[in-house]
Write an enzyme that holds these catalytic residues in place. Structure first.
Site, PDB file in Angstrom:
ATOM      1  N   GLU A 144      82.408 -12.895  24.975  1.00  0.00           N
ATOM      2  CA  GLU A 144      82.079 -12.220  23.717  1.00  0.00           C
ATOM      3  C   GLU A 144      82.551 -13.028  22.506  1.00  0.00           C
ATOM      4  O   GLU A 144      83.394 -12.581  21.722  1.00  0.00           O
ATOM      5  CB  GLU A 144      82.677 -10.808  23.689  1.00  0.00           C
ATOM      6  CG  GLU A 144      82.039  -9.890  24.718  1.00  0.00           C
ATOM      7  CD  GLU A 144      82.502  -8.438  24.605  1.00  0.00           C
ATOM      8  OE1 GLU A 144      83.565  -8.193  24.033  1.00  0.00           O
ATOM      9  OE2 GLU A 144      81.788  -7.558  25.102  1.00  0.00           O
ATOM     10  N   GLU A 305      78.150  -6.827  31.394  1.00  0.00           N
ATOM     11  CA  GLU A 305      79.114  -5.725  31.510  1.00  0.00           C
ATOM     12  C   GLU A 305      78.364  -4.428  31.213  1.00  0.00           C
ATOM     13  O   GLU A 305      77.973  -4.187  30.076  1.00  0.00           O
ATOM     14  CB  GLU A 305      80.269  -5.905  30.513  1.00  0.00           C
ATOM     15  CG  GLU A 305      81.041  -7.193  30.715  1.00  0.00           C
ATOM     16  CD  GLU A 305      82.187  -7.381  29.709  1.00  0.00           C
ATOM     17  OE1 GLU A 305      82.550  -6.412  29.013  1.00  0.00           O
ATOM     18  OE2 GLU A 305      82.699  -8.500  29.628  1.00  0.00           O
TER      19      GLU A 305
END
Ligand code: GAL
Ligand code: ZN
Length: 659
Positions: A144, A305
């Site tokens: 991220e 995710e």
């Protein structure tokens, strides 16, 4: 090789004698891929240059024996303590000039040379060790990127890199002075060295300086990723893919840019919201983020995710009701996910994320979540096989721009006006009408979309205007909104009557406007009285016709929404942010005008989404409500009457291919 379903696994959190049990349970669940390693730098390199990959290799083998392949993450979002103490200047600095410390993650400055050396050494060693490993199928760079970097990094290294970036962009200091309009408040520079990273000032900041800083930060993050991608491509088998897990509309780095260097994009999807926000994201926001990630590379993606339980750090979200995890999985697939990896395999016992729950609870014993997901995986796998790698054609495009977003963040006009907020207003109306949407950058080809919506084209340039003009001329249906054509690309106001170069395409002039701060405007559309929010342009039509007019204020009767024919196409201008009712009327007009059909009518909270398959098409019917729902579908679908339990979903095939 396709995997369809996976989990994020942290073998380093558990005793080695548990790994076999985990792998067996994963296999039974239908898991074929894990992502591992993205936070375990200290385990991989406990001292500088001393590499320990045996444990990782063993974990990979244990999983492989159960038919599960591995995606490795480079752990550069978590530099270890020894490194930080050895080179404290790799710690990032915030806009107050304060260093952020070790103890969380993302405590790294991405332009720091020492940090880059550490990254090079580690990533090279990982690539050398696993770049041809038969069970390592791909890589995730960092984790991220941009996450936690909101107010980072303003350190001297970043400042120096910013100056080089500016020098490259402007060539001379005179040109920079012109582009930033530094005549204002005596801000002229006589040398690039006088320019700083824009730390907090006693009061407002130069908007041109801020805009370039945001662009620089995005470029820096992209460069940091590319730096790792190059190392991996140099050492690894080209069969191993490289991806990155993005965060929807997070704006620190342009995902259009990241996508260029990756084989495909991935996204992290947490419908339950984050620990820092109230639980549960609106369904249309979830759908939009998925469509956005698909749009950033114009390609299907992975969910790296996907929420698997209660989310939470210090505070926690709601416990997903029976069916909800499956529903959210189906929604991800419906919008273009080709593989779904659940975060995390098992709730961990230590650290910040103890309450970010996994498929297995702390006890490690399979329970409700495991049983539910097992059924979901078995049910969706055949669909995933059919739709894998196939791009679903879409008729409506929303132009998305990081630059416009940045510029509106710097000067929102009205504190409640946001770029994303306006984008979401249009998206939401389409979502409610069950009309599929693509997001695209203003660099892409517009011509494949019969309807193109380009909110807040605030920064403009002649080439972009020409592109919109040509699109309409050749028959396109274009929607432009308030604040179109206000500024040039360096954030200087343009010396023209709004909307500038597109005035004839839109058939209007906007000589005046009004900011609706803490107020709204009654707006009349036919016989309907609705409201405009945030802002109002006072439109003077030249060739356009008014679709809606102000019904209050001293400018009552002034057009606020117009439509114009130009060339073979049509152009609409929306001079306010429509409330829900006005937006519905407007969207009805746009869809009729561009001849776009909906996938069907559904009750509130029931979503329809469409994916093209190899042999047939698939309609996803998603019940986001807590009640039973009845949905009637049109004749294109094999099942016409669908009944869904609370949080239930169905995948329906096209009628002509009914077996
Ligand atoms: C994601 C992140 C994961 C984990 C998860 C839960 O944003 O990529 O590493 O932190 O959130 O907090
Ligand atoms: Zn820095």
């Amino acid at each position: 090789m396709n995997y369809y379903f996976g989990v994020d696994y942290y073998p380093e959190h558990w005793p080695q004698d548990r790994w076999e049990t985990d792998a067996a349970l994963m296999e039974e669940l239908g898991i074929r891929v894990v992502r591992m390693g993205e936070f375990s730098w200290a385990k991989m390199e406990p001292r500088e240059g001393e590499f320990h990959f045996e444990w990782l290799d063993q974990a990979i083998q244990v999983l492989a024996a159960h038919g599960i392949q591995t995606v490795l993450g480079t752990p550069t979002a978590a530099p270890p303590a020894w490194m930080v103490r050895q080179d404290p200047d790799i710690l990032p600095m915030d806009s107050h000039g304060l260093r952020r410390e070790f103890g969380g993650r993302h405590h790294d400055c991405q332009s720091n040379h020492h940090y880059r050396q550490h990254v090079r050494r580690l990533v090279t060693a990982m690539a050398a060790r696993f770049g041809h490993h038969p069970h390592v199928v791909g890589w995730q760079v960092d984790n991220e990127l941009g996450n936690s970097h909101g107010d980072l990094c303003y350190c001297p290294h970043c400042e120096a890199a910013f100056r080089r970036w500016l020098q490259q962009k402007y060539g001379s200091i005179e040109e920079l002075n012109r582009a930033w309009g530094t005549a204002f408040w005596s801000q002229e520079y006589s040398d690039f060295h006088q320019i700083i990273s824009p730390k907090v000032t006693p009061n407002g900041h130069n908007p041109s300086h801020l805009l370039d800083w945001k662009r620089f930060c995005s470029d820096l993050v992209a460069d940091f990723m590319r730096f790792q991608v190059h190392i991996l491509r140099q050492y690894c088998d080209p069969k191993q893919f490289i991806t990155h897990n993005c965060m929807g509309f997070a704006d620190k780095v342009s995902y259009f840019e990241l996508g260029k260097d990756l084989d495909f994009l991935s996204h992290d999807q947490y419908p339950g919201g984050y620990f820092a926000q109230p639980p549960h994201q609106p369904n249309q926001r979830l759908a939009a983020e998925l469509d956005f990630i698909r749009g950033c590379k114009g390609k299907n993606f992975w969910i790296m995710e996907q929420q698997a339980g209660i989310t939470g750090w210090e505070c926690m979200g709601r416990n997903p009701a029976p069916g909800q995890l499956g529903l959210w999985t189906a929604q991800s697939v419906a919008h273009g996910a080709d593989t779904v990896v659940y975060f995390r395999w098992r709730s961990c016992l230590s650290g910040t994320e103890q309450y970010w729950h996994g498929i297995l609870p702390h006890s490690g014993k399979p329970g409700r979540t495991y049983r539910e997901l097992k059924e979901v995986i078995a049910g969706l796998r055949p669909v995933l096989e059919e739709v894998q790698d196939i791009t679903t054609p879409v008729q409506v495009g929303i132009v998305y721009s990081y630059d416009q977003n940045y510029a509106m963040q710097i000067q929102p006009h009205n504190p409640k006006l946001t770029y994303l907020g306006q984008v979401m207003k249009y998206y939401t109306a389409l979502y409610r009408a069950n009309v599929p949407v693509d997001f695209l950058s203003d660099q892409e080809d517009f011509s494949k979309y019969p309807l193109l919506i380009a909110p807040l084209q605030y920064l403009t340039n002649p080439a972009l205007e020409q592109k919109y003009r040509a699109y309409v001329e050749q028959g396109g249906h274009l929607v432009l909104t308030m604040r179109t054509g206000v500024k040039d690309e360096t954030n200087l106001c343009l010396p023209h009557t709004l909307p500038g170069g597109l005035a004839d395409v839109l058939g209007i002039e906007v000589p005046e406007y009004d900011c609706l701060w803490e107020t709204t405007l009654p707006v009349q559309w036919g016989t309907k009285l609705c409201r405009g929010e945030q802002w109002c342009d006072l439109i003077v039509p030249t060739t356009a016709r008014a679709l809606a007019v102000a019904a209050g204020e001293w400018y009552a009767q002034t057009p606020v929404i117009t439509q114009n024919r130009f060339g073979k196409g049509q152009a609409w201008y929306v001079g306010t942010e429509p409330d829900e009712e006005l937006m519905e009327l407007l969207m009805g007009e746009l869809l009729r005008g561009a001849n776009i059909s909906s996938l069907g009518d559904t009750p509130q909270g029931v979503e329809l989404a469409f994916r093209k398959g190899r042999e047939q098409d698939y309609l996803f019917v998603l019940n986001h409500t807590e009640i039973q729902q009845q949905i009637s579908l049109n004749e294109t679908w094999a099942d016409r009457e669908i009944s869904l339990p609370p949080y239930g979903f169905a995948v329906v095939k096209s009628a002509d291919h009914q077996e």
